[in-house]
Design a protein around this motif. Structure first.
Motif, short mmCIF file in Angstrom:
data_model
loop_
_atom_site.label_atom_id
_atom_site.label_comp_id
_atom_site.label_asym_id
_atom_site.label_seq_id
_atom_site.Cartn_x
_atom_site.Cartn_y
_atom_site.Cartn_z
N LEU A 26 76.51 2.76 12.88
CA LEU A 26 75.41 3.87 13.39
C LEU A 26 74.08 2.90 13.73
O LEU A 26 73.26 3.73 14.10
CB LEU A 26 75.31 5.04 12.71
CG LEU A 26 76.37 5.90 12.81
CD1 LEU A 26 76.43 7.32 11.94
CD2 LEU A 26 76.82 6.49 14.28
N GLY A 27 74.09 1.82 13.18
CA GLY A 27 72.85 1.16 13.19
C GLY A 27 71.71 0.91 11.97
O GLY A 27 70.89 0.42 12.25
N ALA A 28 72.16 1.52 10.86
CA ALA A 28 71.51 1.30 9.65
C ALA A 28 71.49 -0.13 9.45
O ALA A 28 72.17 -1.01 9.50
CB ALA A 28 72.03 2.08 8.43
N SER A 29 70.27 -0.55 8.63
CA SER A 29 70.23 -1.90 8.42
C SER A 29 71.05 -2.46 7.14
O SER A 29 70.91 -1.73 6.12
CB SER A 29 68.52 -2.00 7.86
OG SER A 29 68.41 -3.33 7.12
N PRO A 30 71.68 -3.58 7.20
CA PRO A 30 72.41 -3.92 6.05
C PRO A 30 71.85 -3.99 4.77
O PRO A 30 72.27 -3.77 3.82
CB PRO A 30 73.30 -5.09 6.60
CG PRO A 30 73.07 -5.11 7.94
CD PRO A 30 71.91 -4.23 8.30
#
Length: 441
Positions: free
Chosen positions: A193-197
């Motif tokens: 969903l686009g969260a930062s790793p």
């Protein structure tokens, strides 16, 4: 653009949102607080305030060990736990009395969340599981307040919905400082969903640690005499049940009670306001109905033989499982997604559940792989499992040992999460009001 569209839809939908809240009895309490008419006064002026949001009863139960651990480490920090439902409020006031203060979560309108944040002036915000409110998270981020997803998860249904608005979710998740997630599957979904790793961490499920804080480490708080049981009767407890599912359970109980008349069924509906309707359903199957709320303190009652006890009280199910011979966890024979499979497992009870376990998939898989959890596809499978259990106490005992080992092997999540939260939230000194205001400008 996305926030503008979101807020326009919120404004258009306000009458419908208000009607929905009024129609849901469990959501009516605190409505004036939720719409910003009443806000907490003076809570954040001088104190450290840690704001924790837990939707309802289940989420509050999950965070109890976490909140207690934080309170022990930082006794001067004021902990505020917000909920949406009245059952959530009751759980906070009962289980965290003297440790946390309760308030209701404000509706996600910018002017309402601004008033709440101004009143609380929190040093950090923790949201349990997946309550992603865009305006609240954005305003906290603007003011420099870290936000943490605690015991986070994404059901398949939520994940599919969020994928349709992935650009917006990417913006929302950019305001989250840290995500402490239940499973690898949940971590992967947040990343998609686009969260930062760099901000997402798989730390495990905090429900495994509920047993370390007195919930199941001693004898149950209720006893066999509470239910008026004789010495040779066995309890089959079906917890957090739903309509249709209850009829399947009753059909299985019909078959089991004919072969084993000493088996007593306890039905604990997920929503106890349905108890009257459930009692009528039970009577339609020809069984006597016993209401837990109407039993005398001694538990003595005249009904004997096969019968159904409806657990129409709050806060007793987790301990009632300790009296069970076998247990079933609801929301799994119907497409709800399942409820807390660990409550009966913590007592070393064989756990039966249906195929619909999306909300607790990793735990369901662990229990099945251990050999102590039984996934049944339908009522016939449930009946066969219960029959086998009633015929072999040794099999039941062995299954109980296996599920208990799953609990023991997966504890320590609360301590890991506390350590991670300490890395992003400063507990050294309270945020001064002027810092909060300047961060907003």
């Amino acid at each position: 653009m996305w926030y503008g569209v979101y807020n326009v839809l919120l404004i258009i939908g306000f009458p419908f949102i208000l009607c929905a809240l009024l129609l849901k009895k469990r959501c009516r309490s605190g409505l004036l607080q939720r719409i910003g008419w009443i806000v907490p006064q003076g809570w954040g002026s001088q104190d450290h305030v840690l704001w924790v949001h837990a939707v309802s009863l289940g989420e509050v139960a999950t965070i109890v060990p976490f909140v207690k651990t934080f309170h022990q480490r930082y006794p001067t920090t004021r902990i505020v736990v917000s909920t949406i439902t009245e059952t959530g409020r009751e759980a906070v006031e009962q289980r965290l009395a003297g440790i946390a203060t309760h308030c209701y979560l404000p509706l996600d309108y910018p002017w309402i969340v601004n008033r709440f944040i101004h009143a609380l002036n929190p040093i950090g915000f923790l949201v349990v599981e997946t309550e992603l409110w865009p305006n609240l998270l954005r305003e906290l981020s603007r003011r420099g307040v870290p936000s943490v997803i605690l015991n986070g998860r994404l059901s398949s249904r939520s994940f599919l919905r969020y994928r349709w608005i992935r650009p917006f979710m990417c913006q929302v998740l950019s305001t989250v400082s840290l995500g402490l997630l239940q499973s690898v599957r949940d971590e992967q979904r947040f990343l998609e969903l686009g969260a930062s790793p760099d901000r997402m961490r798989h730390t495990g499920n905090m429900k495994f640690d509920l047993t370390m804080n007195g919930a199941h480490t001693s004898r149950p708080l209720i006893h066999r005499s509470t239910f008026g049981l004789s010495e040779d009767e066995r309890l089959f407890i079906a917890g957090s049940t739903h309509p249709v599912e209850e009829e399947i359970l009753l059909e299985s109980y019909c078959a089991v009670s004919r072969a084993f008349p000493n088996v007593v069924l306890v039905l604990a509906p997920r929503h106890i306001e349905r108890s009257d309707a459930l009692a009528e359903t039970v009577r339609s199957f020809g069984f006597p109905v016993v209401r837990r709320s109407r039993l005398p303190e001694t538990g003595h009652q005249e009904t004997v033989g096969p019968r159904v006890i409806i657990l129409d009280t709050r806060g007793e199910l987790a301990h009632a499982y300790g009296l069970a011979y076998m247990a079933f966890v609801g929301g799994t024979l119907v497409p709800v997604g399942g409820h807390n499979l660990l409550e009966p497992a913590a007592w070393g009870k064989p756990v039966c559940f249906g195929p619909h376990t999306d909300h607790c998939q990793e735990i369901a898989d662990l229990l099945v792989e251990s050999g102590g959890g039984i996934r049944v596809n339908n009522g016939q499978g449930l009946t066969e499992t219960l029959m086998k259990g009633m015929q072999s106490q040794d099999w039941v005992s062995q299954m109980g040992l296996l599920v208990r080992k799953v609990i023991d092997d997966n504890q320590g999540v609360v301590e890991r999460n506390v350590s991670m939260v300490e890395q992003v939230i400063s507990f050294d000194e309270p945020r001064p009001p002027e810092e909060k205001r300047s961060g907003h400008s």
